[in-house]
Structure formats: structure tokens, C-alpha cells
Design a protein around this motif. Structure first.
Motif, PDB file in Angstrom:
ATOM      1  N   ARG A 179      27.368   6.068 -37.063  1.00  0.00           N
ATOM      2  CA  ARG A 179      28.750   5.824 -37.170  1.00  0.00           C
ATOM      3  C   ARG A 179      27.600   6.017 -39.509  1.00  0.00           C
ATOM      4  NH1 ARG A 179      33.234   7.182 -37.687  1.00  0.00           N
ATOM      5  NH2 ARG A 179      34.703   4.905 -38.253  1.00  0.00           N
ATOM      6  N   ILE A 180      26.775   5.425 -38.642  1.00  0.00           N
ATOM      7  CA  ILE A 180      25.565   5.464 -40.856  1.00  0.00           C
ATOM      8  C   ILE A 180      24.919   6.699 -40.609  1.00  0.00           C
ATOM      9  CG2 ILE A 180      24.129   5.033 -41.480  1.00  0.00           C
ATOM     10  CD1 ILE A 180      23.325   1.759 -39.653  1.00  0.00           C
ATOM     11  N   GLU A 181      24.723   7.472 -39.501  1.00  0.00           N
ATOM     12  CA  GLU A 181      24.241   8.118 -39.287  1.00  0.00           C
ATOM     13  C   GLU A 181      25.111  10.072 -39.669  1.00  0.00           C
ATOM     14  OE1 GLU A 181      21.814   9.956 -36.328  1.00  0.00           O
ATOM     15  OE2 GLU A 181      20.759   8.451 -36.793  1.00  0.00           O
ATOM     16  N   GLU A 182      26.922   9.417 -39.654  1.00  0.00           N
ATOM     17  CA  GLU A 182      27.286  10.178 -39.939  1.00  0.00           C
ATOM     18  C   GLU A 182      28.086  10.238 -41.761  1.00  0.00           C
ATOM     19  OE1 GLU A 182      30.599   9.518 -36.166  1.00  0.00           O
ATOM     20  OE2 GLU A 182      31.012   8.933 -38.009  1.00  0.00           O
ATOM     21  N   ARG A 183      27.897   9.220 -42.095  1.00  0.00           N
ATOM     22  CA  ARG A 183      28.101   8.897 -43.744  1.00  0.00           C
ATOM     23  C   ARG A 183      26.710   9.064 -44.702  1.00  0.00           C
ATOM     24  NH1 ARG A 183      32.913   6.525 -45.708  1.00  0.00           N
ATOM     25  NH2 ARG A 183      32.579   6.513 -47.879  1.00  0.00           N
ATOM     26  N   PHE A 184      26.185   8.265 -43.572  1.00  0.00           N
ATOM     27  CA  PHE A 184      24.691   7.931 -44.972  1.00  0.00           C
ATOM     28  C   PHE A 184      23.212   9.046 -43.645  1.00  0.00           C
ATOM     29  CE2 PHE A 184      27.991   4.596 -46.370  1.00  0.00           C
ATOM     30  CZ  PHE A 184      27.582   5.498 -47.523  1.00  0.00           C
ATOM     31  N   PRO A 185      23.521  10.202 -43.806  1.00  0.00           N
ATOM     32  CA  PRO A 185      22.632  10.345 -43.019  1.00  0.00           C
ATOM     33  C   PRO A 185      20.547  10.640 -43.719  1.00  0.00           C
ATOM     34  CG  PRO A 185      23.763  12.445 -43.963  1.00  0.00           C
ATOM     35  CD  PRO A 185      24.863  11.079 -44.487  1.00  0.00           C
ATOM     36  N   ASP A 186      21.148  10.064 -44.808  1.00  0.00           N
ATOM     37  CA  ASP A 186      19.461  10.220 -45.529  1.00  0.00           C
ATOM     38  C   ASP A 186      19.147   8.606 -45.700  1.00  0.00           C
ATOM     39  OD1 ASP A 186      19.415  12.764 -46.050  1.00  0.00           O
ATOM     40  OD2 ASP A 186      20.790  12.824 -48.004  1.00  0.00           O
ATOM     41  N   ASP A 187      19.920   8.446 -45.136  1.00  0.00           N
ATOM     42  CA  ASP A 187      19.293   6.203 -44.917  1.00  0.00           C
ATOM     43  C   ASP A 187      18.635   6.026 -43.646  1.00  0.00           C
ATOM     44  OD1 ASP A 187      20.759   6.371 -47.272  1.00  0.00           O
ATOM     45  OD2 ASP A 187      22.123   4.603 -46.439  1.00  0.00           O
ATOM     46  N   GLY A 188      16.882   5.128 -43.761  1.00  0.00           N
ATOM     47  CA  GLY A 188      16.255   4.312 -42.377  1.00  0.00           C
ATOM     48  C   GLY A 188      17.953   3.800 -41.949  1.00  0.00           C
ATOM     49  N   ILE A 189      17.354   3.461 -40.774  1.00  0.00           N
ATOM     50  CA  ILE A 189      16.667   2.411 -39.564  1.00  0.00           C
ATOM     51  C   ILE A 189      16.586   1.859 -39.122  1.00  0.00           C
ATOM     52  CG2 ILE A 189      19.410   2.438 -37.603  1.00  0.00           C
ATOM     53  CD1 ILE A 189      20.562   5.027 -38.587  1.00  0.00           C
ATOM     54  N   LEU A 190      16.915  -0.030 -39.050  1.00  0.00           N
ATOM     55  CA  LEU A 190      16.127  -0.184 -38.472  1.00  0.00           C
ATOM     56  C   LEU A 190      17.023  -1.223 -37.420  1.00  0.00           C
ATOM     57  CD1 LEU A 190      13.831  -1.600 -37.436  1.00  0.00           C
ATOM     58  CD2 LEU A 190      13.791  -3.182 -38.649  1.00  0.00           C
TER      59      LEU A 190
END
Length: 282
Positions: free
Chosen positions: A72-83
Motif C-alpha cells: 500500500r505504501i508503494e502504491e501511494r508513495f513509491p519514492d519513500d523508503g520502507i523499514l
């Protein structure tokens, strides 16, 4: 759901506030979705539990919830990092990073205790400072969320959002002290068992209603102190904006306001000095 505006005593760059506001509704929405996923596994007699190398448990519920959050994060904010706790870090290019704990309190979860939570935060990467946080307790139907400068907001079930605020008690001797795993005090490099007992003896009441739920208890004024002897950044990241926007504090044991110390203290602010007199240097 858009949170009403509220003033905050903290001062942050305008671009941080804008980034937090842009992401807050999405963070809250996907955290609730993750909670719904975990509830499909909760108290299941067929729930499979595995043990990681660090002797902490993981379930299919942890994994499914984190996978959903990442998607869901990649759908809306694909340029943000995820940890996240369960999967490798995904680097980003936006300067902001999502921090995920799909189930905070897997041990209570796997025993059917309804105090586990789902935690989501966003950090400004250059500073490491969290700009928003969400705690969802799906089994109890409670959520609390905050973005820097916007206040902390609590919802019980389908009720209306209400402004969250810490308690006004000035003396821990009249208050409630919470923690999670008491064994964590003993597992520190320098055994802090005496610190735990000193806090327990100082408080009027002490209980092990820990993990994210304990921090929510402080933020909404039901407890005055929550202490963790050991934590990871995914345990801590969402807590600082929520506690501070609710009028409280989140610090290390020495009083440093950081989510990167590997430990944590949340207070209503009034008892912080009293608590640090016991924990500082331990």
C-alpha cells in the motif's frame, strides 16, 4: 479521515509538517487495514508460530500485515523508503522513510491477549526524526495518531475523534507505571533489575500492559509512565510524535528525546524528572 487542526508547542520545519500531513490519512488507513488482517489470525487454533534467531516469535499474521503495508505504501508513495521488522529495508529517494511494526506484541497476540498493536511511522531520513505515528489496537478497537504540529487524536471503535492528552498527575506515587517484558531489565548490559523494582515501588500501581498499548495508555491519560528496557526503531518510531503531541514525553533512559536509543520512556511530562532520577545512568 482528516484530522482537525491543532496547535503544537514543538517547532518543526514547514516542509516536515507538509510531508507529515500529506501522509497521515494514508498511514492511518493502511494501519487499520493491517489490523483487520491480523484479526483474521487472532485466536486461531491453527496459528503457526516460528522463532527467529533473536528468540522472538513471528507468525503468518506479522508477515501478511507487513506485506500489505509495504504494498500500500508503494502504491501511494513509491519514492519513500520502507523499514519493517520482518523484511529487508527498501531504500527510497524522497527523504522520508516508513517504519513498520506489523504486530507489536506478538507474544500477547499468539496467546490471544487483546492488547497487541499495529505501529506505523514516517521518519525524515536526514535527521532520523519521526514526523507522524499511528498506533492501532484492533482487538480493543482503539487507535491514536499524530502528525507533528497537529495534535494527537484518539478514536474508540466507531466513535468520534477526540483530542488525546496525557494526565495531569504530578507524582508517580499517585500514578500507574507500565512495562512490557520485565526480563528486559535484567538483559541489559548492566543488570537494571533494581531499576525496575525502584520504579515499581515508587508508583502507586504497576502492571505489564506493555508494548504499543502501554504507550497509548500514557498518551490518553490512563497511565503516567511506560518504560521499555530494550526496543528497536520499529517499536519506538511512532511513539515520539504521539506522546509529544499529546503533551507528554518520549525519551531514552537518560532523557534524550530520540527513537534510536534502543530503549524508551514515555511520561506525562510531570513525572519525567522523578523517573530519570531512577533510570539515568542505568
Amino acid at each position: 479521515m482528516t484530522t482537525p487542526a491543532a496547535a503544537s508547542p514543538a517547532t518543526y520545519p514547514a516542509e516536515w509538517k507538509a510531508a507529515a500531513n500529506e501522509r497521515l490519512d494514508w498511514a492511518r488507513q493502511i494501519t487499520l487495514e493491517a489490523g483487520e488482517i491480523t484479526q483474521t489470525y487472532f485466536r486461531s487454533p491453527t496459528l503457526r508460530i516460528e522463532w527467529k534467531e533473536d528468540r522472538t516469535p513471528v507468525t503468518l499474521a506479522d508477515q501478511a500485515a507487513e506485506q500489505h503495508l509495504r504494498k500500500r505504501i508503494e502504491e501511494r508513495f513509491p519514492d519513500d523508503g520502507i523499514l519493517g521488522e520482518e523484511y529487508p529495508e527498501k531504500p527510497g529517494t524522497s527523504g522520508y522513510k516508513w517504519i513498520l511494526d506489523p504486530i507489536d506484541g506478538t507474544k500477547p497476540f499468539m496467546h490471544g491477549v487483546p492488547l497487541y498493536t499495529n505501529l506505523v511511522a514516517v521518519l525524515e531520513e536526514a535527521s532520523g526524526e519521526p514526523i507522524l505515528g499511528v498506533i492501532n489496537a484492533p482487538a480493543s478497537g482503539e487507535t491514536i495518531h499524530a502528525a507533528i504540529g497537529g495534535g494527537a487524536w484518539y478514536q474508540n471503535g466507531g466513535g468520534e475523534l477526540s483530542r488525546a492528552h496525557v494526565s495531569e498527575l504530578k507524582d508517580l506515587g499517585e500514578g500507574l507505571f507500565l512495562t512490557g517484558d520485565v526480563g528486559g531489565f535484567q538483559d541489559r548490559a548492566e543488570d537494571a533489575t533494581e531499576t525496575y523494582f525502584a520504579l515499581q515501588q515508587t508508583a502507586r500501581i504497576s502492571r505489564t500492559w506493555g508494548d504499543g498499548y502501554g504507550y497509548m495508555m500514557v498518551a490518553v491519560g490512563r497511565a503516567e509512565l511506560m518504560v521499555d528496557a530494550k526496543m528497536s526503531v520499529w517499536d519506538a518510531a511512532c511513539l515520539k510524535p504521539i506522546l509529544e503531541e499529546a503533551g507528554g514525553t518520549f525519551t531514552s533512559w537518560s532523557g534524550d528525546p530520540t527513537v534510536h536509543a534502543g530503549e524508551g520512556i514515555a511520561t506525562n511530562g510531570h513525572v519525567l524528572k522523578q523517573v530519570l532520577a531512577i533510570t539515568a545512568g542505568k
